[in-house]
Design an enzyme around this catalytic site. Structure first.
Site, PDB file in Angstrom:
ATOM      1  N   ASP A  44       0.806  -1.200   0.000  1.00  0.00           N
ATOM      2  CA  ASP A  44       0.000   0.000   0.000  1.00  0.00           C
ATOM      3  C   ASP A  44       0.844   1.256   0.000  1.00  0.00           C
ATOM      4  O   ASP A  44       1.553   1.529   0.960  1.00  0.00           O
ATOM      5  CB  ASP A  44      -0.892  -0.047   1.239  1.00  0.00           C
ATOM      6  N   ASP A  74      -2.479   7.450  -6.943  1.00  0.00           N
ATOM      7  CA  ASP A  74      -2.722   6.360  -5.987  1.00  0.00           C
ATOM      8  C   ASP A  74      -2.898   5.035  -6.703  1.00  0.00           C
ATOM      9  O   ASP A  74      -3.997   4.683  -7.118  1.00  0.00           O
ATOM     10  CB  ASP A  74      -3.955   6.681  -5.147  1.00  0.00           C
TER      11      ASP A  74
END
Length: 495
Positions: free
Chosen positions: A110, A324
């Site tokens: 992540d 992202d």
């Protein structure tokens, strides 16, 4: 909402299955290294689903990205320490090894969160089986781990520099609550992280470093679901608590990493280190913000710049543009979304557009690359990002497509003014995150090939190849086994 098309025209459930396998190269100052990464949630559908099943898969993707998007703006409780920025319930995962002797753990990878945490032994609410076809392992801190006290420097720094109100020697605790209500609670420990150091062209050597990470004692909400369960989360954010920052502070690596997500052949590259080939053009990261925020200057469709409100280009905590790769799709403020959709479908005024779970879907025969425009995002520093029709249009059956851009105003109130660009726009590009110089950049690239990384201590340059170790794995989704085939995604951001 119009009824879903029949199975003959909607036979490919939209985002079921794309598997990406990355090799993450942990690059010590004297070398680089590798973790192998796979994607957890599908991007393209498999065939054979009914219309109802296909719509449910669309709904599942919406819930999945919605949870991740919600976590981006969800509440984070950092009491007594722990900078756990929110994270998605898993788009990508890799196998790491912790302890002495080392044991393997599958963790979500992540870019939007900052700490590494794994489920602890006797964890309350932690799943014991995973629908991904992997064997789950719970970490036992009584092995080689050392519990971090709440009066220790790591805990104080994780508590924004304020010593937690607790007796000396009390374990440094963390609680992370995400936007969808899921959560993890536990305490910090220090142990050895094992990783593969790049030692030659396509070669690695085992290495290790002492890392402080979270030991999750209790899970709540979707993090405890067994259908997509993993052992934890590996954060690649910018904070000092991240694994990357800790390795850099120990002199093991530079704070530079890159990924290349291959949706053509599957797999890809994920490397830590100074990428010297290919070269990429960069844009500055917005200072003072915790994630990969950049300054968007304009959006064009087929070379024609869209007329958009100037407020879209402002930067701030609840506005601006974030890169992202932990999000599968792309989210736009309502004004941007509506203007963009009008331009994309400009020459198809009579086309019937159907709404499925907030996706705009339509029938089309022929090549979408020939029939639809290229979308170009322009950033500070004269850096552009081209999104091709085959990237933003998902085939969802025979001649049936859906658009991967979504109206952010429908997803979350707080994020309605944000542009969030996920792996929809980042696939098949080498993306470099240079935290040493606070810039990010990219270039179109063949992610099935290799890149070159410089070993800054020896001056040697080594080749890091693409990997696809998960192409033969299967996982269960709605009681059916599906072959994971192609894609990638990082995860999570949150304020």
């Amino acid at each position: 909402m119009a009824p879903p098309p029949r199975a003959s025209s909607f036979s490919c459930a939209l985002l079921l299955l794309v598997v990406v396998l990355l090799a993450l190269s942990a690059a010590p100052a004297a070398a680089t290294g590798v973790f192998q990464v796979r994607r957890k949630f599908p991007r393209h559908a498999g065939g054979g689903a009914s219309g109802e099943e296909a719509e449910e898969h669309l709904a599942a993707l919406r819930r999945h990205d919605g949870r991740r998007h919600g976590r981006l703006l969800g509440a984070v409780d950092l009491r007594l320490g722990g900078v756990g920025l929110p994270t998605e319930t898993g788009l990508y995962f890799t196998r790491i090894e912790i302890g002495a002797p080392p044991k393997g753990y599958y963790v979500q990878v992540d870019t939007g969160s900052d700490i590494l945490w794994v489920n602890c032994i006797r964890c309350d609410g932690c799943p014991t089986r995973s629908g991904l076809g992997i064997e789950l392992t719970q970490y036992d801190p009584a092995g080689s781990g050392t519990t971090v006290g709440c009066d220790q420097e790591f805990c104080v720094q994780s508590n924004e520099g304020v010593a937690p109100a607790c007796p000396p020697g009390t374990p440094c605790q963390f609680t992370i609550t995400y936007g969808d209500g899921s959560s993890t609670t536990g305490f910090y420990v220090t142990d050895l992280l094992q990783y593969d150091r790049v030692s030659g062209n396509g070669q690695t050597t085992p290495s290790n470093a002492s890392i402080t990470f979270g030991c999750g004692a209790q899970l709540g909400g979707d993090l405890g679901s067994s259908s997509q369960a993993l052992d934890g989360i590996l954060g690649f954010g910018q904070a000092n608590s991240s694994m990357l920052s800790q390795l850099a502070a120990a002199g093991k690596v530079q704070k530079i990493f890159a990924h290349c997500l291959d949706t053509v052949h599957g797999g890809g590259i994920f490397a830590i280190g100074n990428v010297v080939q290919p070269k990429v053009k960069t844009t500055p990261l917005v200072p003072g913000l915790p994630h990969y925020n950049v300054n968007l200057k304009g959006i064009a469709v087929s070379g024609a710049t869209l007329q958009l409100p100037t407020s879209i280009f402002a930067s701030g905590r609840n506005q601006g543009t974030i890169i992202d790769s932990g999000t599968t799709l792309a989210y736009l403020p309502e004004a941007v979304y509506e203007t963009l959709m009008a331009a994309v479908f400009n020459k198809y005024q009579d086309m019937t557009i159907r709404n499925y779970q907030d996706f705009q879907c339509f029938q089309f025969s022929g090549s979408v690359d020939d029939g639809f425009p290229i979308i170009t995002f322009s950033f500070e520093g004269d850096l552009t990002l081209n999104v091709y029709p085959h990237d933003y249009l998902f085939q969802n059956g025979n001649n049936f497509y859906c658009v991967g851009f979504l109206n952010g105003g429908l997803q979350t109130k707080d994020g309605k003014d944000m542009v969030l660009l996920g792996d929809l726009v980042l696939s098949n590009k080498l993306v470099v995150y240079d935290l040493e110089n606070q810039v990010i950049g990219w270039t179109d690239y063949n992610c099935s090939s290799s890149i070159k990384i410089k070993d800054d201590m020896t001056g040697s340059t080594y080749t890091v190849d693409a990997h696809n170790i998960s192409s033969g794995w299967r996982f269960q989704w709605h009681n059916s086994l599906v072959l994971l085939l192609v894609t990638i995604s990082w995860t999570c951001l949150m304020f």
